[in-house]
Design a protein around this motif. Structure first.
Motif, short mmCIF file in Angstrom:
data_model
loop_
_atom_site.label_atom_id
_atom_site.label_comp_id
_atom_site.label_asym_id
_atom_site.label_seq_id
_atom_site.Cartn_x
_atom_site.Cartn_y
_atom_site.Cartn_z
N VAL A 225 -8.42 3.16 1.82
CA VAL A 225 -7.80 1.84 1.66
C VAL A 225 -8.26 0.96 2.82
N TYR B 270 -3.25 8.46 1.64
CA TYR B 270 -4.43 7.60 1.76
C TYR B 270 -4.84 7.52 3.22
N VAL C 128 0.83 -1.22 0.00
CA VAL C 128 0.00 0.00 0.00
C VAL C 128 0.86 1.26 0.00
N HIS D 208 -5.99 4.47 5.73
CA HIS D 208 -6.05 3.01 5.82
C HIS D 208 -6.79 2.59 7.08
#
Length: 359
Positions: free
Chosen positions: A169, A143, A82, A145
Motif C-alpha cells: 500500500v 499490508y 486503509v 504501507h
C-alpha cells in the motif's frame, strides 16, 4: 499576471486546464448549466466521471483487476480507510516510517490495527529511506504501507519495496502521474488530488479487487471501498467539480505525451534545481542524494535569518510558495507536472542573484 507557484498543495495547475474550465464554467458543452449545477446522476456527469476514470486507467496502465475510486476526505481520510478496509481488528499491519506523512499514517493506523513499524529513518533525521531489502515484513501482516514521497521532507523512494505475499500500500499523493509506475505491484495506491491530479477536495484510490472483501463490518460507508466501487464512487454526492477538473488534467497529460514525457520533464527540472544547489556554497539540501524527491525540493541558506528575506524577495519576483513547511523551516520548491522548466530556471536565476547579494 500569473506567478510561478511552487506551493506543495494546493499546487499549480496547467493554465490550459484552467482556461478550458473557465470557458465551460457557466455552460458545459451546450448543456446550459455548469458542472457544479449538474446532478451527479445525470448522463452528462456520468460521462465526465467515466471519461476521467478511463483516462487515468490508460495513463497509468491500471490492470483490469484493480478498481479506481474517486473519493472525498483526502489522503488523510485514507490513513484510516486503509486499516479499516484491509485489517481485521488487532491484526498486524506493517509500516515504513520516513517522515511527517508516514507518522500521520501510522498514528491513524494504530487506532484500528496492531501497527508494526518495520523500518524507521529516525537515525537519519528522516533524510533518507531504508535500504532495499533491509527490513522484514511479518507474514501475517494485513499490508505493508509506505509513503512514496514525503512532501514535507523532500524524501522519495527510488525503488518499490518488496512485501512478498503481503499487499503493498502506498500514499502516492505527490508522485502520481509524475513518471511511470507499475500499478500491478500494488494492492492499494491512494493519492490526494491537489498536487499532480487537480484541485483539492478529491482523493483517488486504486485497489486490487480481491482485497475489497476484507473490509470490517463497521467501516464507515464513506470509507468503504467495496461499497464505493459498487456505486461507481457515488454512494454519496461526489466532489463533482474536482472530478471534472481531474479529468481535464488527465486529458492535458495525454496531450503532453503521457507519464513517460512527464517523467522526462520532471527529471530535467529536478536535475536543474539540485544542480544549482550542489554547485553553490550558499545553499544546501538536507536529503541523502539517493532519496531526493523529484517533486519537493527543500533547501537551506547559511543563516536562518535570511529565510524570510529570501521568500519575500522571491514573491516580489513572481516566485510564490517557497516557504518551507512550518515544522522544518527553510525553503521548499514543489515542482509538480504543471510547473514548467521555465519556472525552475527563473527560480535558479533568482537563487544565484540572492546568493551574490547575501553571500
Amino acid at each position: 499576471m500569473r506567478v510561478f507557484n511552487f506551493s506543495a498543495g494546493p499546487a499549480t495547475m496547467p493554465l490550459e486546464v484552467l482556461e478550458r474550465a473557465q470557458s465551460e464554467l457557466t455552460d458545459w458543452r451546450g448543456s446550459g448549466m455548469s458542472v457544479m449545477e449538474m446532478s451527479h446522476r445525470s448522463p452528462e456527469f456520468v460521462s465526465i466521471a467515466a471519461e476521467a476514470e478511463q483516462r487515468l486507467r490508460s495513463l497509468l496502465s491500471v490492470p483490469d483487476d484493480h478498481a479506481v475510486l474517486f473519493l472525498q476526505g483526502g489522503a488523510t481520510g485514507q490513513f484510516s480507510g486503509v486499516p479499516l478496509n484491509l485489517a481485521a481488528p488487532g491484526q498486524p499491519a506493517a509500516y515504513l516510517n520516513t517522515g511527517s506523512w508516514s507518522k500521520k499514517a501510522i498514528s491513524e493506523g494504530e487506532k484500528y490495527a496492531d501497527v508494526r513499524v518495520v523500518a524507521d529513518e529516525k537515525a537519519s533525521n528522516y533524510a533518507s529511506v531504508p535500504d532495499e531489502g533491509s527490513f522484514e515484513v511479518p507474514g501475517d501482516a494485513a499490508y505493508l504501507h509506505y509513503t512514496l514521497n514525503e512532501t514535507i521532507g523532500g524524501v522519495e523512494f527510488p525503488y518499490v519495496p518488496d512485501a512478498g505475499d503481503v499487499p503493498l500500500v502506498t500514499d502516492a499523493s505527490s508522485t502520481i502521474l509524475s513518471r511511470p509506475l507499475d500499478v500491478s505491484r500494488f494492492g492499494v495506491i491512494y493519492a490526494g488530488a491537489q498536487k499532480n491530479l487537480g484541485p483539492a477536495g478529491l482523493v483517488v484510490v486504486i485497489v486490487r479487487r480481491d482485497l475489497l472483501d476484507r473490509a470490517r463490518a463497521d467501516v464507515p460507508s464513506a470509507l468503504d471501498w467495496k461499497a464505493m466501487d459498487a456505486a461507481d464512487s457515488m454512494l454519496n454526492t461526489p466532489p463533482t467539480l474536482a472530478w471534472y477538473l481531474v479529468g481535464l488534467v488527465l486529458e492535458w497529460v495525454e496531450q503532453q505525451g503521457g507519464v513517460e514525457e512527464m517523467g522526462r520533464r520532471n527529471k530535467a527540472k529536478a536535475d536543474l534545481l539540485y544542480g544549482a544547489i550542489e554547485r553553490s556554497d550558499f545553499y544546501s539540501n538536507p536529503v541523502q542524494e539517493r532519496a531526493r524527491s523529484w517533486m519537493n525540493v527543500p533547501f537551506l541558506v547559511p543563516d536562518p535569518a535570511l529565510e524570510k528575506p529570501f521568500v519575500a524577495a522571491a514573491a516580489e519576483a513572481g516566485l510564490s510558495g517557497l516557504s518551507g513547511h512550518r515544522s522544518v523551516g527553510g525553503m521548499r520548491a514543489s515542482i509538480y507536472n504543471a510547473m514548467p522548466i521555465e519556472g525552475v530556471q527563473a527560480l535558479v536565476d533568482f537563487m544565484t542573484d540572492f546568493e551574490q547579494q547575501n553571500g
